[in-house]
Design a protein around this motif. Structure first.
Motif, PDB file in Angstrom:
ATOM      1  N   LEU A  25       0.833  -1.189   0.000  1.00  0.00           N
ATOM      2  CA  LEU A  25       0.000   0.000   0.000  1.00  0.00           C
ATOM      3  C   LEU A  25       0.872   1.243   0.000  1.00  0.00           C
ATOM      4  CD1 LEU A  25      -2.302  -1.311   2.821  1.00  0.00           C
ATOM      5  CD2 LEU A  25      -2.912  -1.175   0.427  1.00  0.00           C
ATOM      6  N   ALA A  26       0.462   2.241  -0.768  1.00  0.00           N
ATOM      7  CA  ALA A  26       1.154   3.527  -0.773  1.00  0.00           C
ATOM      8  C   ALA A  26       0.391   4.459   0.160  1.00  0.00           C
ATOM      9  CB  ALA A  26       1.189   4.102  -2.182  1.00  0.00           C
ATOM     10  N   LEU A  27       1.074   4.997   1.160  1.00  0.00           N
ATOM     11  CA  LEU A  27       0.482   5.921   2.122  1.00  0.00           C
ATOM     12  C   LEU A  27       0.953   7.325   1.767  1.00  0.00           C
ATOM     13  CD1 LEU A  27      -0.983   6.556   4.819  1.00  0.00           C
ATOM     14  CD2 LEU A  27       1.178   6.134   5.957  1.00  0.00           C
ATOM     15  N   ALA A  28       0.031   8.157   1.296  1.00  0.00           N
ATOM     16  CA  ALA A  28       0.383   9.526   0.913  1.00  0.00           C
ATOM     17  C   ALA A  28       0.526  10.373   2.164  1.00  0.00           C
ATOM     18  CB  ALA A  28      -0.693  10.095   0.004  1.00  0.00           C
ATOM     19  N   VAL A  29       1.671  11.017   2.327  1.00  0.00           N
ATOM     20  CA  VAL A  29       1.908  11.882   3.488  1.00  0.00           C
ATOM     21  C   VAL A  29       2.319  13.269   3.021  1.00  0.00           C
ATOM     22  CG1 VAL A  29       2.521  10.015   5.069  1.00  0.00           C
ATOM     23  CG2 VAL A  29       4.309  11.089   3.735  1.00  0.00           C
ATOM     24  N   CYS A  30       1.847  14.268   3.753  1.00  0.00           N
ATOM     25  CA  CYS A  30       2.254  15.662   3.509  1.00  0.00           C
ATOM     26  C   CYS A  30       3.489  15.955   4.349  1.00  0.00           C
ATOM     27  CB  CYS A  30       1.127  16.610   3.895  1.00  0.00           C
ATOM     28  SG  CYS A  30      -0.367  16.357   2.953  1.00  0.00           S
ATOM     29  N   ASP A  31       4.102  17.076   4.105  1.00  0.00           N
ATOM     30  CA  ASP A  31       5.295  17.456   4.868  1.00  0.00           C
ATOM     31  C   ASP A  31       4.889  18.212   6.128  1.00  0.00           C
ATOM     32  OD1 ASP A  31       7.926  17.607   5.512  1.00  0.00           O
ATOM     33  OD2 ASP A  31       8.358  19.328   4.244  1.00  0.00           O
ATOM     34  N   GLN A  32       4.164  17.527   7.000  1.00  0.00           N
ATOM     35  CA  GLN A  32       3.747  18.124   8.268  1.00  0.00           C
ATOM     36  C   GLN A  32       3.487  17.002   9.269  1.00  0.00           C
ATOM     37  OE1 GLN A  32       0.179  20.191   7.208  1.00  0.00           O
ATOM     38  NE2 GLN A  32      -1.133  18.429   7.544  1.00  0.00           N
ATOM     39  N   ALA A  33       3.629  17.330  10.525  1.00  0.00           N
ATOM     40  CA  ALA A  33       3.348  16.358  11.578  1.00  0.00           C
ATOM     41  C   ALA A  33       1.842  16.142  11.655  1.00  0.00           C
ATOM     42  CB  ALA A  33       3.881  16.873  12.906  1.00  0.00           C
ATOM     43  N   PHE A  34       1.429  14.959  12.077  1.00  0.00           N
ATOM     44  CA  PHE A  34       0.005  14.660  12.195  1.00  0.00           C
ATOM     45  C   PHE A  34      -0.220  13.564  13.225  1.00  0.00           C
ATOM     46  CE2 PHE A  34       1.590  11.862   8.866  1.00  0.00           C
ATOM     47  CZ  PHE A  34       1.078  10.629   9.237  1.00  0.00           C
ATOM     48  N   THR A  35      -1.454  13.435  13.663  1.00  0.00           N
ATOM     49  CA  THR A  35      -1.887  12.312  14.483  1.00  0.00           C
ATOM     50  C   THR A  35      -3.111  11.722  13.814  1.00  0.00           C
ATOM     51  OG1 THR A  35      -3.250  13.765  15.836  1.00  0.00           O
ATOM     52  CG2 THR A  35      -1.037  13.284  16.656  1.00  0.00           C
ATOM     53  N   LEU A  36      -3.296  10.434  13.972  1.00  0.00           N
ATOM     54  CA  LEU A  36      -4.427   9.763  13.335  1.00  0.00           C
ATOM     55  C   LEU A  36      -5.655   9.803  14.228  1.00  0.00           C
ATOM     56  CD1 LEU A  36      -2.665   6.653  11.779  1.00  0.00           C
ATOM     57  CD2 LEU A  36      -3.327   8.766  10.649  1.00  0.00           C
ATOM     58  N   HIS A  70       8.918  15.500   7.534  1.00  0.00           N
ATOM     59  CA  HIS A  70       8.087  15.618   8.736  1.00  0.00           C
ATOM     60  C   HIS A  70       6.919  14.625   8.677  1.00  0.00           C
ATOM     61  CE1 HIS A  70      10.316  19.053  10.120  1.00  0.00           C
ATOM     62  NE2 HIS A  70      10.082  19.716   8.990  1.00  0.00           N
ATOM     63  N   GLY A  71       6.342  14.472   7.487  1.00  0.00           N
ATOM     64  CA  GLY A  71       5.261  13.505   7.306  1.00  0.00           C
ATOM     65  C   GLY A  71       5.739  12.079   7.516  1.00  0.00           C
ATOM     66  N   LEU A  72       6.966  11.780   7.067  1.00  0.00           N
ATOM     67  CA  LEU A  72       7.536  10.444   7.265  1.00  0.00           C
ATOM     68  C   LEU A  72       7.721  10.168   8.755  1.00  0.00           C
ATOM     69  CD1 LEU A  72       8.846   7.799   6.315  1.00  0.00           C
ATOM     70  CD2 LEU A  72      11.004   9.051   6.155  1.00  0.00           C
ATOM     71  N   ALA A  73       8.270  11.133   9.474  1.00  0.00           N
ATOM     72  CA  ALA A  73       8.471  10.942  10.918  1.00  0.00           C
ATOM     73  C   ALA A  73       7.142  10.723  11.624  1.00  0.00           C
ATOM     74  CB  ALA A  73       9.194  12.156  11.509  1.00  0.00           C
ATOM     75  N   ALA A  74       6.121  11.484  11.252  1.00  0.00           N
ATOM     76  CA  ALA A  74       4.800  11.317  11.858  1.00  0.00           C
ATOM     77  C   ALA A  74       4.207   9.958  11.501  1.00  0.00           C
ATOM     78  CB  ALA A  74       3.873  12.437  11.416  1.00  0.00           C
ATOM     79  N   ALA A  75       4.391   9.518  10.246  1.00  0.00           N
ATOM     80  CA  ALA A  75       3.869   8.210   9.825  1.00  0.00           C
ATOM     81  C   ALA A  75       4.548   7.082  10.596  1.00  0.00           C
ATOM     82  CB  ALA A  75       4.072   8.024   8.320  1.00  0.00           C
ATOM     83  N   GLN A  76       5.845   7.217  10.840  1.00  0.00           N
ATOM     84  CA  GLN A  76       6.571   6.184  11.564  1.00  0.00           C
ATOM     85  C   GLN A  76       6.139   6.114  13.027  1.00  0.00           C
ATOM     86  OE1 GLN A  76      10.553   7.486  10.630  1.00  0.00           O
ATOM     87  NE2 GLN A  76      10.770   5.965   8.998  1.00  0.00           N
ATOM     88  N   GLN A  77       5.703   7.235  13.592  1.00  0.00           N
ATOM     89  CA  GLN A  77       5.324   7.272  15.007  1.00  0.00           C
ATOM     90  C   GLN A  77       3.823   7.113  15.242  1.00  0.00           C
ATOM     91  OE1 GLN A  77       6.909  11.017  16.262  1.00  0.00           O
ATOM     92  NE2 GLN A  77       9.032  10.379  16.013  1.00  0.00           N
ATOM     93  N   CYS A  78       3.005   7.098  14.183  1.00  0.00           N
ATOM     94  CA  CYS A  78       1.547   7.105  14.363  1.00  0.00           C
ATOM     95  C   CYS A  78       0.990   5.769  14.834  1.00  0.00           C
ATOM     96  CB  CYS A  78       0.852   7.543  13.082  1.00  0.00           C
ATOM     97  SG  CYS A  78       0.891   6.318  11.766  1.00  0.00           S
ATOM     98  N   GLY A  79       1.710   4.680  14.647  1.00  0.00           N
ATOM     99  CA  GLY A  79       1.242   3.383  15.118  1.00  0.00           C
ATOM    100  C   GLY A  79       0.253   2.703  14.198  1.00  0.00           C
ATOM    101  N   LEU A  80       0.160   3.132  12.944  1.00  0.00           N
ATOM    102  CA  LEU A  80      -0.774   2.517  12.006  1.00  0.00           C
ATOM    103  C   LEU A  80      -0.389   1.069  11.728  1.00  0.00           C
ATOM    104  CD1 LEU A  80      -3.264   3.032  10.255  1.00  0.00           C
ATOM    105  CD2 LEU A  80      -1.735   3.758   8.432  1.00  0.00           C
TER     106      LEU A  80
END
Length: 185
Positions: A25-36, A70-80
């Motif tokens: 699956l391709a997860l599209a991320v923006c260049d910003q921090a986020f929480t799910l 920043h989006g990559l770091a948030a994706a790695q920490q989001c726990g998805l």
């Protein structure tokens, strides 16, 4: 922090005349921090069951060499999914986000399977098909649409099924009847 608009797009291949997921699956991320949101986190069991690779993807402009970190770091920490923890960012350079995501999925599919996706493109596409590819895409598309139309005419307006297995059985039987009708039986 806002939850991002993220798209999970699958890329797959046909092997031994059966559809099987090979890449992920391709997860599209923006260049910003986020929480799910809790709704997005509800996908965790499904992603674990699929056991698919999730590839964080971003669309960068030509002058943005570090876009998406920043989006990559948030994706790695989001726990998805645990697979995101050690993943790297797949970056595509494009002017439009939607076109860039389509390009990323096509490239990831080709890397994973060795096959090229042949999807119809708009007339003003930045990456147009050759005339021969356009002809083949239109020809195959017409065949698929005709077959799907013939299949759906055999379906009743409503399919009553109590279980998912029963629903799948009824759909399989409709396809079987269509195959028999095409063979002239």
């Amino acid at each position: 922090m806002p939850s991002p608009l993220f798209v999970l797009t699958d890329f797959y291949t046909v092997t031994n005349r059966a559809l099987s997921y090979v890449a992920g699956l391709a997860l599209a991320v923006c260049d910003q921090a986020f929480t799910l949101t809790p709704e997005a986190l509800a996908l965790r069991p499904l992603l674990a069951a699929l056991d698919a690779t999730v590839v964080p993807t971003t669309v960068a402009r030509l002058n943005e060499p570090t876009a998406g970190r920043h989006g990559l770091a948030a994706a790695q920490q989001c726990g998805l999914t645990p697979a995101l923890a050690g993943s790297s960012l797949y970056r595509v350079v494009a002017q439009e986000t939607a076109a860039g995501l389509r390009q990323a999925v096509e490239e990831l599919f080709e890397q994973a399977t060795g096959n090229q996706q042949q999807t119809a493109r708009k007339k003003n596409s930045k990456r147009p098909h050759t005339p021969a590819q356009d002809y083949l895409v239109q020809h195959v598309r017409k065949c698929i649409e005709t077959t799907f139309s013939q299949l759906t005419t055999r379906f009743p307006k409503q399919i009553h099924a109590v279980t998912a297995a029963g629903f799948a059985l009824k759909i399989a039987l409709f396809v079987f009847v269509h195959t028999l009708a095409q063979a002239g039986c």
